[in-house]
Design a protein around this motif. Structure first.
Motif, PDB file in Angstrom:
ATOM      1  N   PRO A  74       0.797  -1.234   0.000  1.00 54.54           N
ATOM      2  CA  PRO A  74       0.000   0.000   0.000  1.00 54.54           C
ATOM      3  C   PRO A  74       0.831   1.285   0.000  1.00 54.54           C
ATOM      4  O   PRO A  74       0.334   2.345  -0.391  1.00 54.54           O
ATOM      5  CB  PRO A  74      -0.824  -0.105   1.288  1.00 54.54           C
ATOM      6  CG  PRO A  74      -0.910  -1.562   1.567  1.00 54.54           C
ATOM      7  CD  PRO A  74       0.410  -2.123   1.104  1.00 54.54           C
TER       8      PRO A  74
ATOM      9  N   GLY B 159      -4.158  -4.748   7.906  1.00 58.45           N
ATOM     10  CA  GLY B 159      -5.419  -4.145   7.498  1.00 58.45           C
ATOM     11  C   GLY B 159      -5.171  -2.728   7.011  1.00 58.45           C
ATOM     12  O   GLY B 159      -4.312  -2.497   6.169  1.00 58.45           O
ATOM     13  N   ASN B 160      -5.866  -1.754   7.597  1.00 61.99           N
ATOM     14  CA  ASN B 160      -5.661  -0.366   7.190  1.00 61.99           C
ATOM     15  C   ASN B 160      -4.783   0.410   8.172  1.00 61.99           C
ATOM     16  O   ASN B 160      -4.668   1.625   8.074  1.00 61.99           O
ATOM     17  CB  ASN B 160      -7.004   0.338   6.985  1.00 61.99           C
ATOM     18  CG  ASN B 160      -7.775   0.515   8.276  1.00 61.99           C
ATOM     19  OD1 ASN B 160      -7.492  -0.120   9.286  1.00 61.99           O
ATOM     20  ND2 ASN B 160      -8.768   1.385   8.249  1.00 61.99           N
ATOM     21  N   GLU B 161      -4.158  -0.287   9.128  1.00 60.07           N
ATOM     22  CA  GLU B 161      -3.286   0.373  10.101  1.00 60.07           C
ATOM     23  C   GLU B 161      -1.819   0.236   9.701  1.00 60.07           C
ATOM     24  O   GLU B 161      -1.356  -0.843   9.356  1.00 60.07           O
ATOM     25  CB  GLU B 161      -3.477  -0.206  11.497  1.00 60.07           C
ATOM     26  CG  GLU B 161      -4.771   0.186  12.138  1.00 60.07           C
ATOM     27  CD  GLU B 161      -4.841  -0.235  13.593  1.00 60.07           C
ATOM     28  OE1 GLU B 161      -4.041  -1.091  14.040  1.00 60.07           O
ATOM     29  OE2 GLU B 161      -5.721   0.289  14.286  1.00 60.07           O
TER      30      GLU B 161
ATOM     31  N   THR C 272      -3.659   5.497   9.663  1.00 57.89           N
ATOM     32  CA  THR C 272      -4.733   4.697   9.084  1.00 57.89           C
ATOM     33  C   THR C 272      -4.883   5.069   7.617  1.00 57.89           C
ATOM     34  O   THR C 272      -4.954   6.256   7.283  1.00 57.89           O
ATOM     35  CB  THR C 272      -6.055   4.962   9.829  1.00 57.89           C
ATOM     36  OG1 THR C 272      -5.863   4.694  11.218  1.00 57.89           O
ATOM     37  CG2 THR C 272      -7.171   4.088   9.293  1.00 57.89           C
ATOM     38  N   PHE C 273      -4.932   4.051   6.749  1.00 59.10           N
ATOM     39  CA  PHE C 273      -5.167   4.276   5.329  1.00 59.10           C
ATOM     40  C   PHE C 273      -6.640   4.561   5.084  1.00 59.10           C
ATOM     41  O   PHE C 273      -7.514   3.969   5.737  1.00 59.10           O
ATOM     42  CB  PHE C 273      -4.783   3.034   4.507  1.00 59.10           C
ATOM     43  CG  PHE C 273      -3.309   2.870   4.310  1.00 59.10           C
ATOM     44  CD1 PHE C 273      -2.651   3.549   3.293  1.00 59.10           C
ATOM     45  CD2 PHE C 273      -2.574   2.047   5.139  1.00 59.10           C
ATOM     46  CE1 PHE C 273      -1.285   3.395   3.111  1.00 59.10           C
ATOM     47  CE2 PHE C 273      -1.210   1.880   4.970  1.00 59.10           C
ATOM     48  CZ  PHE C 273      -0.567   2.565   3.952  1.00 59.10           C
ATOM     49  N   SER C 274      -6.919   5.428   4.118  1.00 65.11           N
ATOM     50  CA  SER C 274      -8.294   5.668   3.687  1.00 65.11           C
ATOM     51  C   SER C 274      -8.818   4.413   2.997  1.00 65.11           C
ATOM     52  O   SER C 274      -8.039   3.547   2.591  1.00 65.11           O
ATOM     53  CB  SER C 274      -8.353   6.861   2.732  1.00 65.11           C
ATOM     54  OG  SER C 274      -7.599   6.579   1.557  1.00 65.11           O
ATOM     55  N   ALA C 275     -10.129   4.331   2.829  1.00 68.02           N
ATOM     56  CA  ALA C 275     -10.752   3.156   2.207  1.00 68.02           C
ATOM     57  C   ALA C 275     -10.234   2.925   0.789  1.00 68.02           C
ATOM     58  O   ALA C 275     -10.067   1.780   0.367  1.00 68.02           O
ATOM     59  CB  ALA C 275     -12.270   3.308   2.196  1.00 68.02           C
TER      60      ALA C 275
ATOM     61  N   GLY D 237      -7.238   3.801  -0.270  1.00 62.14           N
ATOM     62  CA  GLY D 237      -5.791   3.611  -0.239  1.00 62.14           C
ATOM     63  C   GLY D 237      -4.987   4.780  -0.774  1.00 62.14           C
ATOM     64  O   GLY D 237      -3.765   4.687  -0.905  1.00 62.14           O
TER      65      GLY D 237
ATOM     66  N   TYR E 156      -3.217   8.380   3.866  1.00 63.47           N
ATOM     67  CA  TYR E 156      -3.162   7.866   5.223  1.00 63.47           C
ATOM     68  C   TYR E 156      -2.887   9.039   6.144  1.00 63.47           C
ATOM     69  O   TYR E 156      -2.254  10.022   5.763  1.00 63.47           O
ATOM     70  CB  TYR E 156      -2.163   6.720   5.400  1.00 63.47           C
ATOM     71  CG  TYR E 156      -0.723   7.009   5.087  1.00 63.47           C
ATOM     72  CD1 TYR E 156       0.151   7.481   6.069  1.00 63.47           C
ATOM     73  CD2 TYR E 156      -0.210   6.761   3.819  1.00 63.47           C
ATOM     74  CE1 TYR E 156       1.491   7.711   5.783  1.00 63.47           C
ATOM     75  CE2 TYR E 156       1.127   6.987   3.530  1.00 63.47           C
ATOM     76  CZ  TYR E 156       1.976   7.460   4.514  1.00 63.47           C
ATOM     77  OH  TYR E 156       3.294   7.683   4.226  1.00 63.47           O
TER      78      TYR E 156
END
Length: 132
Positions: free
Chosen positions: A6, A81-83, A100-103, A105, A108
């Motif tokens: 990511p 995950g998104n962390e 945290t990544f946005s939905a 991607g 962050y």
């Protein structure tokens, strides 16, 4: 290493007295990730390169960051995950970034934090937005 996928791309960083660009790319072969950064933070120009790979001894994704001013540091990466966790030194250090990544991607956001000598928390918030 593929958990770092990511991050691959070019990012604009903004935040509390922070502005600049960071690029993440795979080294040929895919065993290492290369980060190049050019930032102004707290009035200081920070520029350098970082190489990240799997460390057998710690079983973590460890890096060596080197700056044009001669400093060099070790960091530990983890994305679940998104962390996105980025520790100064070893995993679990009290000097770390958690974001945290946005939905989608494409961004962050998070905060670097560390303990000050007086026991209070220091740090700053930031946002990274994909530009390529």
């Amino acid at each position: 290493m593929k958990t770092l996928e990511p991050l691959i791309g070019k990012w604009k960083l903004t935040g509390d007295d922070l502005a600049g660009e960071v690029t993440f790319e795979w080294m040929e072969g895919g065993f290492f990730m290369i980060q190049r950064f050019d930032l102004v933070q707290a009035g200081r120009h920070e520029k350098g390169i970082e190489y990240t790979g799997f460390d057998e001894e710690t079983q973590t994704l460890r890096s060596r960051l080197m700056q044009t001013n001669g400093s060099n540091f070790t960091y530990t990466y983890q994305i679940e995950g998104n962390e996105f966790w980025y520790w100064f030194g070893y995993k679990g250090s009290d000097n770390y970034s958690k974001s945290t990544f946005s939905a989608d991607g494409n961004s962050y956001s998070g905060r670097w934090q560390w303990s000050l000598e007086n026991g209070e928390a220091g740090g700053y918030s930031y946002v990274a937005t994909r530009i390529e």
